[in-house]
Write a protein that holds these residues in place. Structure first.
Motif, PDB file in Angstrom:
ATOM      1  N   THR A  58      -9.024  10.438  89.152  1.00  0.00           N
ATOM      2  CA  THR A  58     -10.466  10.193  89.215  1.00  0.00           C
ATOM      3  C   THR A  58     -10.810   9.009  88.316  1.00  0.00           C
ATOM      4  N   ARG A  59     -11.674   8.159  88.805  1.00  0.00           N
ATOM      5  CA  ARG A  59     -12.091   6.990  88.028  1.00  0.00           C
ATOM      6  C   ARG A  59     -13.018   7.398  86.894  1.00  0.00           C
ATOM      7  N   LYS A  60     -12.775   6.793  85.699  1.00  0.00           N
ATOM      8  CA  LYS A  60     -13.661   7.006  84.552  1.00  0.00           C
ATOM      9  C   LYS A  60     -13.933   5.663  83.879  1.00  0.00           C
ATOM     10  N   ASP A  61     -15.206   5.346  83.742  1.00  0.00           N
ATOM     11  CA  ASP A  61     -15.590   4.120  83.045  1.00  0.00           C
ATOM     12  C   ASP A  61     -15.314   4.269  81.554  1.00  0.00           C
ATOM     13  N   VAL A  62     -14.850   3.208  80.926  1.00  0.00           N
ATOM     14  CA  VAL A  62     -14.525   3.258  79.496  1.00  0.00           C
ATOM     15  C   VAL A  62     -15.227   2.122  78.764  1.00  0.00           C
ATOM     16  N   GLU A  63     -15.435   2.341  77.458  1.00  0.00           N
ATOM     17  CA  GLU A  63     -15.970   1.304  76.571  1.00  0.00           C
ATOM     18  C   GLU A  63     -14.844   0.890  75.633  1.00  0.00           C
ATOM     19  N   LEU A  64     -14.540  -0.399  75.617  1.00  0.00           N
ATOM     20  CA  LEU A  64     -13.396  -0.898  74.860  1.00  0.00           C
ATOM     21  C   LEU A  64     -13.842  -1.592  73.580  1.00  0.00           C
ATOM     22  N   GLY A  65     -12.932  -1.597  72.593  1.00  0.00           N
ATOM     23  CA  GLY A  65     -13.201  -2.253  71.320  1.00  0.00           C
ATOM     24  C   GLY A  65     -12.233  -3.391  71.067  1.00  0.00           C
ATOM     25  N   VAL A  66     -11.589  -3.371  69.910  1.00  0.00           N
ATOM     26  CA  VAL A  66     -10.686  -4.444  69.490  1.00  0.00           C
ATOM     27  C   VAL A  66      -9.411  -4.417  70.327  1.00  0.00           C
ATOM     28  N   SER A  67      -8.959  -5.608  70.718  1.00  0.00           N
ATOM     29  CA  SER A  67      -7.727  -5.726  71.496  1.00  0.00           C
ATOM     30  C   SER A  67      -6.832  -6.787  70.871  1.00  0.00           C
ATOM     31  N   ASP A  68      -5.520  -6.510  70.862  1.00  0.00           N
ATOM     32  CA  ASP A  68      -4.564  -7.514  70.386  1.00  0.00           C
ATOM     33  C   ASP A  68      -3.758  -8.107  71.534  1.00  0.00           C
ATOM     34  N   GLY A  69      -4.205  -7.845  72.772  1.00  0.00           N
ATOM     35  CA  GLY A  69      -3.516  -8.358  73.942  1.00  0.00           C
ATOM     36  C   GLY A  69      -2.514  -7.385  74.536  1.00  0.00           C
ATOM     37  N   ILE A  70      -2.113  -6.388  73.758  1.00  0.00           N
ATOM     38  CA  ILE A  70      -1.178  -5.358  74.243  1.00  0.00           C
ATOM     39  C   ILE A  70      -1.848  -3.997  74.208  1.00  0.00           C
ATOM     40  N   LYS A  71      -2.409  -3.669  73.062  1.00  0.00           N
ATOM     41  CA  LYS A  71      -3.152  -2.423  72.898  1.00  0.00           C
ATOM     42  C   LYS A  71      -4.639  -2.736  72.796  1.00  0.00           C
ATOM     43  N   VAL A  72      -5.451  -1.804  73.257  1.00  0.00           N
ATOM     44  CA  VAL A  72      -6.891  -1.979  73.168  1.00  0.00           C
ATOM     45  C   VAL A  72      -7.524  -0.685  72.676  1.00  0.00           C
ATOM     46  N   GLU A  73      -8.518  -0.813  71.816  1.00  0.00           N
ATOM     47  CA  GLU A  73      -9.224   0.345  71.274  1.00  0.00           C
ATOM     48  C   GLU A  73     -10.163   0.917  72.334  1.00  0.00           C
ATOM     49  N   VAL A  74     -10.156   2.248  72.470  1.00  0.00           N
ATOM     50  CA  VAL A  74     -11.059   2.923  73.403  1.00  0.00           C
ATOM     51  C   VAL A  74     -12.151   3.603  72.596  1.00  0.00           C
ATOM     52  N   LEU A  75     -13.393   3.154  72.811  1.00  0.00           N
ATOM     53  CA  LEU A  75     -14.526   3.712  72.066  1.00  0.00           C
ATOM     54  C   LEU A  75     -15.072   4.966  72.743  1.00  0.00           C
ATOM     55  N   SER A  76     -15.059   5.001  74.062  1.00  0.00           N
ATOM     56  CA  SER A  76     -15.564   6.176  74.788  1.00  0.00           C
ATOM     57  C   SER A  76     -15.062   6.124  76.225  1.00  0.00           C
ATOM     58  N   GLY A  77     -15.145   7.281  76.895  1.00  0.00           N
ATOM     59  CA  GLY A  77     -14.777   7.355  78.309  1.00  0.00           C
ATOM     60  C   GLY A  77     -13.610   8.270  78.588  1.00  0.00           C
ATOM     61  N   VAL A  78     -12.656   8.383  77.681  1.00  0.00           N
ATOM     62  CA  VAL A  78     -11.497   9.251  77.864  1.00  0.00           C
ATOM     63  C   VAL A  78     -11.230   9.998  76.562  1.00  0.00           C
ATOM     64  N   GLY A  79     -10.466  11.081  76.691  1.00  0.00           N
ATOM     65  CA  GLY A  79     -10.071  11.867  75.531  1.00  0.00           C
ATOM     66  C   GLY A  79      -8.620  11.626  75.180  1.00  0.00           C
ATOM     67  N   LYS A  80      -8.229  12.123  74.027  1.00  0.00           N
ATOM     68  CA  LYS A  80      -6.867  11.857  73.553  1.00  0.00           C
ATOM     69  C   LYS A  80      -5.806  12.588  74.378  1.00  0.00           C
ATOM     70  N   ASP A  81      -6.221  13.615  75.141  1.00  0.00           N
ATOM     71  CA  ASP A  81      -5.247  14.364  75.945  1.00  0.00           C
ATOM     72  C   ASP A  81      -5.249  13.951  77.416  1.00  0.00           C
ATOM     73  N   ASP A  82      -6.121  13.043  77.797  1.00  0.00           N
ATOM     74  CA  ASP A  82      -6.191  12.622  79.200  1.00  0.00           C
ATOM     75  C   ASP A  82      -4.934  11.857  79.592  1.00  0.00           C
ATOM     76  N   LYS A  83      -4.507  12.096  80.847  1.00  0.00           N
ATOM     77  CA  LYS A  83      -3.352  11.385  81.383  1.00  0.00           C
ATOM     78  C   LYS A  83      -3.856  10.258  82.275  1.00  0.00           C
ATOM     79  N   ILE A  84      -3.570   9.040  81.854  1.00  0.00           N
ATOM     80  CA  ILE A  84      -4.114   7.862  82.521  1.00  0.00           C
ATOM     81  C   ILE A  84      -3.062   7.265  83.457  1.00  0.00           C
ATOM     82  N   LYS A  85      -3.492   6.939  84.648  1.00  0.00           N
ATOM     83  CA  LYS A  85      -2.607   6.432  85.683  1.00  0.00           C
ATOM     84  C   LYS A  85      -2.093   5.026  85.335  1.00  0.00           C
ATOM     85  N   VAL A  86      -0.776   4.864  85.504  1.00  0.00           N
ATOM     86  CA  VAL A  86      -0.174   3.534  85.384  1.00  0.00           C
ATOM     87  C   VAL A  86      -0.266   2.915  86.774  1.00  0.00           C
ATOM     88  N   TRP A  87      -1.344   2.205  87.010  1.00  0.00           N
ATOM     89  CA  TRP A  87      -1.660   1.787  88.385  1.00  0.00           C
ATOM     90  C   TRP A  87      -0.855   0.574  88.845  1.00  0.00           C
TER      91      TRP A  87
END
Length: 387
Positions: A346-375
Motif C-alpha cells: 500500500t502506498r504511504k506518503d512520507v515526509e523526509l528530512g536530512v539526506s546524505d545521498g544514501i540514507k534519508v531521514e524519515v520525519l513521518s509517514g511510516v513506523g520503525k516496524d513497517d516493511k518497505i518495498k524494494v521497488w
C-alpha cells in the motif's frame, strides 16, 4: 477445391492454437517477481560537501632587516623554536662610497658651523659682560642691557644647536659605515631579532647573501619566516555550485593525507566575497580555524588536506535507504510502498528530512516496524543453460 481450402484453414487454426498454448505455457513457467522489503533503521545522517586545500599557520611573520648589507651569520634553522627577541642573524654593512663621502662632507660642514657659532657666541658673551658692567654703573638703560642679553642667549642657543647637528652628522656617518651607532639602541642595528615567538618555518637566505631593507620601492629581503604552529587553519577552495550552501560558523572535519585515520575539528570562519576563475570554473576561497590540536600530533605547515563542510546533521534518527523512495509523477511528493500482506503493498506518503545521498531521514509517514518495498530491485540474470 472447397474441400482443400477447408483443410488449409483448419490446419492454420490448429497451428495458431498450438502457438498460443505454447506461449501461455512459457509465460507460466517464468518465475514470478518476488519483491523484497526493508525496515527503517536508526542512523546518524550527515549532509556535507568537500573542499580541497592545505593546512597553513594562521599568521606568518616575515623577518626583514632594517638595514641593507650582507648576511654575516645565521643563528637559526627551519624547525627551531624561538622567543621574541632571540637573535636570528647578523648583517654586515657594506657602505656605499657615495653615501659615505656625502656623510663625511656633512661632518666637515657641521664642524664649520659649530666653529662659526662658537665665535659668535664668545663675541656676544664679551658684549654682554661689558653691557652688564655699564648697566650696573647706571651708564646705559635697562632696554639696552636687555637687548644685549637677548643677543647673548640667542648666540648660546645657536651654538648648542650646531653641536647637536655635528653629533647627528657623526652618527649618520657611523650608521652608513658600520650599520649602528651609540645612543640609538635598536633603531639602527645589525643584529636581526625575532619580533614574535614561534617556530622558524623557513630561512631563505644563507651566509654571504646580500639583503635589502624594506623601503617605499622594495619589500625588503626576508631573512626568516616565523609562525605559531599551535594556531593552524585550513585554507581551501569550493566551487560556485557549493558556495551558496555554506555559511560562516559551520563545523568542518579536516582529514590530512599524511596523517591516516585521524580527523581534526575546525570551524568555517571565512568565505571569499569574490570568486577566482581556475581552468574555467569559479572557485571561492574559504578558511577554517582548527580547534586545539593534540600535543602528540604535529601538523606541518603546507600539508594537503580535505575539509568536509557539514551542511546538516541528524543524530540517531529513523532512516531508510533513499533508493526506497518513489516520487509521484504529478505532484513530485515522496512516497513508499508498505507491505500489508503476502506480496501486497500500500502506498504511504512520507515526509523526509536530512539526506546524505544514501540514507534519508524519515520525519513521518511510516513506523520503525513497517516493511518497505524494494521497488527498483535488480532481477538476477538468467543462467546460460536456461531456455
Amino acid at each position: 477445391m472447397k474441400r482443400t481450402g477447408t483443410i488449409v484453414i483448419l490446419v492454420g487454426i490448429v497451428l495458431l492454437f498450438s502457438v498460443a498454448m505454447f506461449w501461455l505455457w512459457k509465460k507460466n513457467a517464468e518465475d514470478p517477481i518476488v519483491y523484497k522489503t526493508q525496515t527503517p533503521t536508526t542512523d546518524t545522517i550527515i549532509k556535507k560537501t568537500v573542499a580541497t586545500g592545505s593546512i597553513v599557520p594562521k599568521e606568518e611573520v616575515l623577518i626583514k632587516p632594517n638595514i641593507s648589507g650582507i648576511i654575516d651569520e645565521i643563528f637559526v634553522e627551519a624547525g627551531n623554536i624561538v622567543e621574541r627577541g632571540d637573535l636570528i642573524a647578523k648583517v654586515k654593512v657594506v657602505p656605499n662610497v657615495s653615501s659615505l663621502t656625502s656623510a663625511k662632507n656633512n661632518i666637515n660642514a657641521a664642524r664649520t658651523q659649530v666653529e662659526t657659532a662658537r665665535l659668535a657666541f664668545e663675541n656676544q658673551k664679551s658684549i654682554y659682560d661689558r653691557q652688564k658692567e655699564l648697566f650696573e654703573k647706571g651708564v646705559i638703560s635697562a632696554n639696552e642691557f636687555d637687548n644685549a642679553q637677548l643677543s647673548y642667549n640667542q648666540a648660546q642657543q645657536r651654538y648648542k644647536q650646531e653641536q647637536v647637528n655635528l653629533t647627528g652628522a657623526r652618527q649618520n656617518y657611523d650608521i652608513i659605515k658600520t650599520g649602528t651607532t651609540s645612543g640609538l639602541g635598536a633603531s639602527a642595528n645589525t643584529e636581526i631579532k625575532a619580533t614574535v615567538s614561534g617556530m622558524v618555518l623557513d630561512v631563505p637566505v644563507k651566509t654571504g647573501n646580500q639583503v635589502i631593507e624594506a623601503n617605499n620601492f622594495n619589500d625588503g629581503t626576508t631573512i626568516a619566516t616565523l609562525a605559531d604552529v599551535e594556531k593552524m587553519i585550513f585554507e581551501g577552495k569550493v566551487d560556485e555550485s557549493e558556495v551558496g550552501k555554506i555559511k560562516e560558523g559551520l563545523p568542518l572535519e579536516i582529514t590530512v593525507g599524511a596523517i591516516e585515520n585521524q580527523k581534526f575539528d575546525a570551524v568555517l570562519d571565512y568565505i571569499a566575497p569574490k570568486g577566482v576563475d581556475e581552468n574555467g570554473a569559479i572557485q571561492f576561497e574559504i578558511k577554517g580555524s582548527l580547534k586545539k590540536i593534540d600535543t602528540t600530533t604535529f601538523i606541518r605547515a603546507g600539508l594537503s588536506a580535505n575539509a568536509s563542510i557539514i551542511l546538516a546533521r541528524a543524530d540517531s534518527v529513523m532512516a531508510i535507504n533513499e533508493a526506497l523512495v518513489q516520487y509521484d509523477p504529478k505532484t513530485q511528493k515522496p512516497f513508499v510502498e508498505v507491505e500489508t500482506g503476502d506480496q501486497e503493498f500500500t502506498r504511504k506518503d512520507v515526509e523526509l528530512g536530512v539526506s546524505d545521498g544514501i540514507k534519508v531521514e524519515v520525519l513521518s509517514g511510516v513506523g520503525k516496524d513497517d516493511k518497505i518495498k524494494v521497488w527498483n530491485q535488480i532481477k538476477p540474470a538468467k543462467s546460460a543453460g536456461r531456455g
